[in-house]
Each structure stands twice: as structure tokens, then as C-alpha cells.
Motif scaffolding. Structure first.
Motif, PDB file in Angstrom:
ATOM      1  N   PHE A 236       0.838  -1.206   0.000  1.00  0.00           N
ATOM      2  CA  PHE A 236       0.000   0.000   0.000  1.00  0.00           C
ATOM      3  C   PHE A 236       0.871   1.253   0.000  1.00  0.00           C
ATOM      4  CE2 PHE A 236      -2.143   3.343   2.489  1.00  0.00           C
ATOM      5  CZ  PHE A 236      -3.252   3.564   1.680  1.00  0.00           C
ATOM      6  N   ALA A 237       1.892   1.258   0.859  1.00  0.00           N
ATOM      7  CA  ALA A 237       2.789   2.408   0.921  1.00  0.00           C
ATOM      8  C   ALA A 237       3.548   2.579  -0.390  1.00  0.00           C
ATOM      9  CB  ALA A 237       3.767   2.244   2.083  1.00  0.00           C
ATOM     10  N   SER A 238       3.931   1.456  -0.983  1.00  0.00           N
ATOM     11  CA  SER A 238       4.674   1.500  -2.241  1.00  0.00           C
ATOM     12  C   SER A 238       3.821   2.053  -3.375  1.00  0.00           C
ATOM     13  CB  SER A 238       5.171   0.095  -2.592  1.00  0.00           C
ATOM     14  OG  SER A 238       5.772   0.068  -3.857  1.00  0.00           O
ATOM     15  N   SER A 239       2.546   1.671  -3.393  1.00  0.00           N
ATOM     16  CA  SER A 239       1.670   2.095  -4.483  1.00  0.00           C
ATOM     17  C   SER A 239       1.335   3.580  -4.415  1.00  0.00           C
ATOM     18  CB  SER A 239       0.377   1.274  -4.468  1.00  0.00           C
ATOM     19  OG  SER A 239      -0.367   1.541  -3.287  1.00  0.00           O
ATOM     20  N   ARG A 240       1.476   4.179  -3.242  1.00  0.00           N
ATOM     21  CA  ARG A 240       1.131   5.590  -3.072  1.00  0.00           C
ATOM     22  C   ARG A 240       2.321   6.523  -3.286  1.00  0.00           C
ATOM     23  NH1 ARG A 240      -3.698   6.691  -0.705  1.00  0.00           N
ATOM     24  NH2 ARG A 240      -2.923   8.656   0.158  1.00  0.00           N
ATOM     25  N   ALA A 241       3.507   5.949  -3.357  1.00  0.00           N
ATOM     26  CA  ALA A 241       4.703   6.773  -3.539  1.00  0.00           C
ATOM     27  C   ALA A 241       5.363   6.430  -4.870  1.00  0.00           C
ATOM     28  CB  ALA A 241       5.683   6.532  -2.392  1.00  0.00           C
ATOM     29  N   PRO A 242       5.741   7.429  -5.651  1.00  0.00           N
ATOM     30  CA  PRO A 242       6.421   7.143  -6.919  1.00  0.00           C
ATOM     31  C   PRO A 242       7.763   6.467  -6.663  1.00  0.00           C
ATOM     32  CG  PRO A 242       6.538   9.484  -6.393  1.00  0.00           C
ATOM     33  CD  PRO A 242       5.605   8.873  -5.403  1.00  0.00           C
ATOM     34  N   TYR A 243       8.029   5.439  -7.438  1.00  0.00           N
ATOM     35  CA  TYR A 243       9.281   4.696  -7.262  1.00  0.00           C
ATOM     36  C   TYR A 243      10.397   5.419  -7.999  1.00  0.00           C
ATOM     37  CZ  TYR A 243      12.347   0.624  -6.849  1.00  0.00           C
ATOM     38  OH  TYR A 243      13.376  -0.227  -6.546  1.00  0.00           O
ATOM     39  N   ASP A 244      11.535   5.544  -7.346  1.00  0.00           N
ATOM     40  CA  ASP A 244      12.628   6.338  -7.897  1.00  0.00           C
ATOM     41  C   ASP A 244      13.598   5.513  -8.727  1.00  0.00           C
ATOM     42  OD1 ASP A 244      13.840   8.803  -8.250  1.00  0.00           O
ATOM     43  OD2 ASP A 244      15.265   8.483  -6.620  1.00  0.00           O
ATOM     44  N   GLY A 245      13.254   4.250  -8.986  1.00  0.00           N
ATOM     45  CA  GLY A 245      14.146   3.398  -9.760  1.00  0.00           C
ATOM     46  C   GLY A 245      13.375   2.574 -10.769  1.00  0.00           C
ATOM     47  N   VAL A 246      14.032   1.550 -11.293  1.00  0.00           N
ATOM     48  CA  VAL A 246      13.399   0.609 -12.213  1.00  0.00           C
ATOM     49  C   VAL A 246      13.229  -0.705 -11.457  1.00  0.00           C
ATOM     50  CG1 VAL A 246      13.598  -0.632 -14.395  1.00  0.00           C
ATOM     51  CG2 VAL A 246      14.486   1.702 -14.203  1.00  0.00           C
ATOM     52  N   PRO A 247      11.995  -1.147 -11.204  1.00  0.00           N
ATOM     53  CA  PRO A 247      11.771  -2.351 -10.396  1.00  0.00           C
ATOM     54  C   PRO A 247      12.562  -3.552 -10.894  1.00  0.00           C
ATOM     55  CG  PRO A 247       9.695  -1.231 -10.800  1.00  0.00           C
ATOM     56  CD  PRO A 247      10.730  -0.534 -11.646  1.00  0.00           C
ATOM     57  N   GLY A 248      13.239  -4.201  -9.953  1.00  0.00           N
ATOM     58  CA  GLY A 248      14.000  -5.393 -10.282  1.00  0.00           C
ATOM     59  C   GLY A 248      15.351  -5.124 -10.911  1.00  0.00           C
ATOM     60  N   ILE A 249      15.687  -3.833 -11.125  1.00  0.00           N
ATOM     61  CA  ILE A 249      16.964  -3.504 -11.765  1.00  0.00           C
ATOM     62  C   ILE A 249      17.783  -2.547 -10.904  1.00  0.00           C
ATOM     63  CG2 ILE A 249      18.071  -2.496 -13.798  1.00  0.00           C
ATOM     64  CD1 ILE A 249      15.715  -3.401 -15.443  1.00  0.00           C
ATOM     65  N   CYS A 250      17.193  -1.422 -10.540  1.00  0.00           N
ATOM     66  CA  CYS A 250      17.910  -0.443  -9.725  1.00  0.00           C
ATOM     67  C   CYS A 250      16.914   0.291  -8.843  1.00  0.00           C
ATOM     68  CB  CYS A 250      18.696   0.533 -10.598  1.00  0.00           C
ATOM     69  SG  CYS A 250      17.741   1.228 -11.977  1.00  0.00           S
ATOM     70  N   ALA A 251      17.389   0.747  -7.681  1.00  0.00           N
ATOM     71  CA  ALA A 251      16.486   1.283  -6.665  1.00  0.00           C
ATOM     72  C   ALA A 251      16.333   2.795  -6.707  1.00  0.00           C
ATOM     73  CB  ALA A 251      16.958   0.859  -5.276  1.00  0.00           C
ATOM     74  N   ARG A 266      15.944  -3.390 -20.846  1.00  0.00           N
ATOM     75  CA  ARG A 266      14.970  -3.551 -19.767  1.00  0.00           C
ATOM     76  C   ARG A 266      14.527  -2.197 -19.228  1.00  0.00           C
ATOM     77  NH1 ARG A 266      17.582  -7.662 -15.605  1.00  0.00           N
ATOM     78  NH2 ARG A 266      15.565  -7.360 -14.571  1.00  0.00           N
ATOM     79  N   CYS A 267      15.462  -1.268 -19.122  1.00  0.00           N
ATOM     80  CA  CYS A 267      15.118   0.069 -18.624  1.00  0.00           C
ATOM     81  C   CYS A 267      14.212   0.796 -19.620  1.00  0.00           C
ATOM     82  CB  CYS A 267      16.383   0.882 -18.368  1.00  0.00           C
ATOM     83  SG  CYS A 267      17.406   0.248 -17.010  1.00  0.00           S
ATOM     84  N   GLN A 268      14.527   0.677 -20.896  1.00  0.00           N
ATOM     85  CA  GLN A 268      13.699   1.327 -21.913  1.00  0.00           C
ATOM     86  C   GLN A 268      12.306   0.711 -21.963  1.00  0.00           C
ATOM     87  OE1 GLN A 268      16.209   0.986 -25.426  1.00  0.00           O
ATOM     88  NE2 GLN A 268      16.755   3.162 -25.307  1.00  0.00           N
ATOM     89  N   SER A 269      12.234  -0.606 -21.786  1.00  0.00           N
ATOM     90  CA  SER A 269      10.937  -1.276 -21.788  1.00  0.00           C
ATOM     91  C   SER A 269      10.066  -0.770 -20.641  1.00  0.00           C
ATOM     92  CB  SER A 269      11.139  -2.790 -21.672  1.00  0.00           C
ATOM     93  OG  SER A 269       9.901  -3.456 -21.566  1.00  0.00           O
ATOM     94  N   TYR A 270      10.679  -0.599 -19.475  1.00  0.00           N
ATOM     95  CA  TYR A 270       9.936  -0.087 -18.320  1.00  0.00           C
ATOM     96  C   TYR A 270       9.473   1.345 -18.581  1.00  0.00           C
ATOM     97  CZ  TYR A 270       9.108   1.845 -13.661  1.00  0.00           C
ATOM     98  OH  TYR A 270       8.556   2.487 -12.578  1.00  0.00           O
ATOM     99  N   CYS A 271      10.365   2.166 -19.111  1.00  0.00           N
ATOM    100  CA  CYS A 271      10.031   3.572 -19.335  1.00  0.00           C
ATOM    101  C   CYS A 271       9.004   3.752 -20.456  1.00  0.00           C
ATOM    102  CB  CYS A 271      11.300   4.367 -19.649  1.00  0.00           C
ATOM    103  SG  CYS A 271      12.378   4.584 -18.209  1.00  0.00           S
TER     104      CYS A 271
END
Length: 285
Positions: A236-251, A266-271
């Protein structure tokens, strides 16, 4: 309490203690996101809780399940097929212990032999446990007091295999940590149920579940509920805050500047799917 029951009881407590420990260690790690980062990152060479995770997480968990495997072999209730499952439980547990022995590299971007071994040993427990569950399923259909386990084995086992091996691109991309915890949690919750069932049937003359067993069961289930509640809170906390990295790759963006150079696809695919993500704006993908 007989030695057999004491050994089986290790299988009741190992899973909830393992996941509660991982939950606490995750909270102890600054910036760690349980929903978006892998468990292995807690035990990586650059993790501040590396020793705690690998010793009291994977190591202690492994010791408990080794003892449980011995209890399965010594069971007076299980037949040859069920006792054979102990061999596969043991093999899966050894692989889990080795996951902690061979830590993944920094950020779990594995480039060394140790990191490669970590990846290999983290793969093996799931197919091995599948064989163990199938062997126990055969015994459960034959033993009256264990038949209640029959529906749980496919109900928990099949989704675990799907979470572990199916692509599930959207979920795997957005919440890889949550998906991994589900893939690991379901089979080990099943181990807990199996341990409870065999523990109970070790003394078939008992008309009721002993008070001591009720205490153990209640405590183990309470730990499971606490772990799940903590994970849901983190999600819940994670979904309410924008993630500053790429999940599973960098934090965070600092890590991503370096890591995405070697994982550009992988980074381009996420973006491409998350154009407004802070890290994508910084990296310009």
C-alpha cells in the motif's frame, strides 16, 4: 512431545519465521521496497543487512527445514512414497541454504561466479519441491487423516509455479518483489500445512488436538498473518509513492544511471510503459 513430533514442528514454524524475518530485514534497509525489489537484494554483497539475511534468514530457515525432512523420514504415518518426499525436501532446502552462502552481486546484477551460483541455486528449489508435493499427494490420498491436504496441494502449488515461471509481464515489471514473494510464500505455506497434518496424525489415537499443538498452530498462523499484513502495508505504501528506480533492476536514479547502461533494453521497456516515472525523466528514455 516425541522426537518425531518435535522434528515435524520445525516445518510448522520455519516458513512464518522466514517471512517475518525478511519483512523485518526489509524494513531495516533504507530505501528498500518490498514490492519492487527482490529478496536476494537484502542478502547482496552491498546490503547493510547481508549477514542477518543470509544467516538468520536463509541459513536458519534451512536448518529448520532439514530437521523437518528428518521428521518426515521418521514418520510412523507416512508410507514409502511420502517418506521419499523427504529426500526432495532436503535437496530443496540445501539449495535454499546455498542461496544464502553465495550472495548475489551488488544490486543483484550478477557478473561474478558467486553471483551466477546464486542465480542457479535460487532456481532449483521450485521444481524440486514440486516433486516432493506430488509424492506427498499420493500418500495423502491413501491416508484418511491427511486427505484434507489433497485440495491444498494443487490450490497452492499450481499458482506458485505460475508466479515463478510464467511471464506475467505487467506484474513482473511493476512489482517483481511481490511476485517473487508470492511464488516462494505459497509452496512454503504448503510445507507448513503438511507439517501440521503429519504432526497431528503421528498419534492417531488422540481424539482431539492437544493444547500444546493448538498453541503451536495458533502461533505459527499468527506469524503468517502478521507477515502478510506487513507485506500488504508495504505494498500500500509502495503504491502511493512514486518509485525512484526501475523495479527489479535499480532502486534509485543514481544507481540507474550506471546500471541501465548495461541493461538498456529492460530500462527502456519499463520507461515505455511508465513515461512519467521519475527515473525515466532523468534518464531520458
Amino acid at each position: 512431545m516425541s522426537p518425531r513430533r518435535a522434528l515435524l514442528l520445525c516445518g510448522v514454524f520455519a516458513p512464518p519465521l522466514f517471512f517475518l524475518a525478511l519483512l523485518l530485514f526489509g524494513w531495516m534497509t533504507p530505501g528498500y521496497d518490498l514490492a519492487r525489489q527482490f529478496i536476494s537484494e537484502l542478502g547482496a554483497v552491498d546490503s547493510p543487512v547481508r549477514v542477518l539475511v543470509n544467516v538468520f534468514g536463509f541459513g536458519l530457515f534451512g536448518v529448520f527445514l532439514v530437521l523437518f525432512s528428518v521428521g518426515v523420514v521418521r514418520s510412523s504415518v507416512l508410507r514409502t512414497t511420502g517418506k521419499l518426499s523427504a529426500l526432495f525436501f532436503f535437496a530443496a532446502v540445501v539449495s535454499m541454504i546455498l542461496v544464502g552462502v553465495f550472495s548475489c552481486d551488488a544490486n543483484c546484477i550478477n557478473t561474478t561466479v558467486t553471483g551466477d551460483l546464486h542465480n542457479k541455486f535460487s532456481f532449483y528449489p521450485f521444481p524440486i519441491l514440486t516433486v516432493a508435493f506430488l509424492l506427498l499427494l499420493v500418500d495423502a490420498t491413501r491416508i484418511k487423516n491427511l486427505r484434507w491436504l489433497v485440495p491444498f496441494i494443487p490450490l497452492l502449488g499450481i499458482p506458485a509455479l505460475i508466479f515463478r515461471f510464467a511471464s506475467l509481464p505487467l506484474l513482473r515489471e511493476m512489482y517483481p518483489g511481490l511476485l517473487q514473494r508470492a511464488a516462494i510464500g505459497l509452496p512454503f505455506f504448503l510445507v507448513m500445512l503438511i507439517a501440521m497434518g503429519v504432526y497431528r496424525t503421528e498419534e492417531p489415537g488422540d481424539a482431539r488436538i492437544p493444547k500444546s499443538a493448538k498453541f503451536f498452530y495458533t502461533t505459527a498462523l499468527a506469524l503468517i498473518v502478521l507477515s502478510v499484513a506487513g507485506l500488504m502495508f508495504s505494498l500500500f505504501a509502495s503504491s502511493r509513492a512514486p518509485y525512484d528506480g526501475v523495479p527489479g533492476i535499480c532502486a534509485d536514479t543514481t544507481e540507474c544511471r550506471t546500471i541501465c547502461q548495461n541493461n538498456r533494453g529492460r530500462c527502456q521497456s519499463y520507461c515505455a510503459r511508465n513515461e512519467e516515472a521519475p527515473v525515466c525523466t532523468v534518464l531520458g528514455f
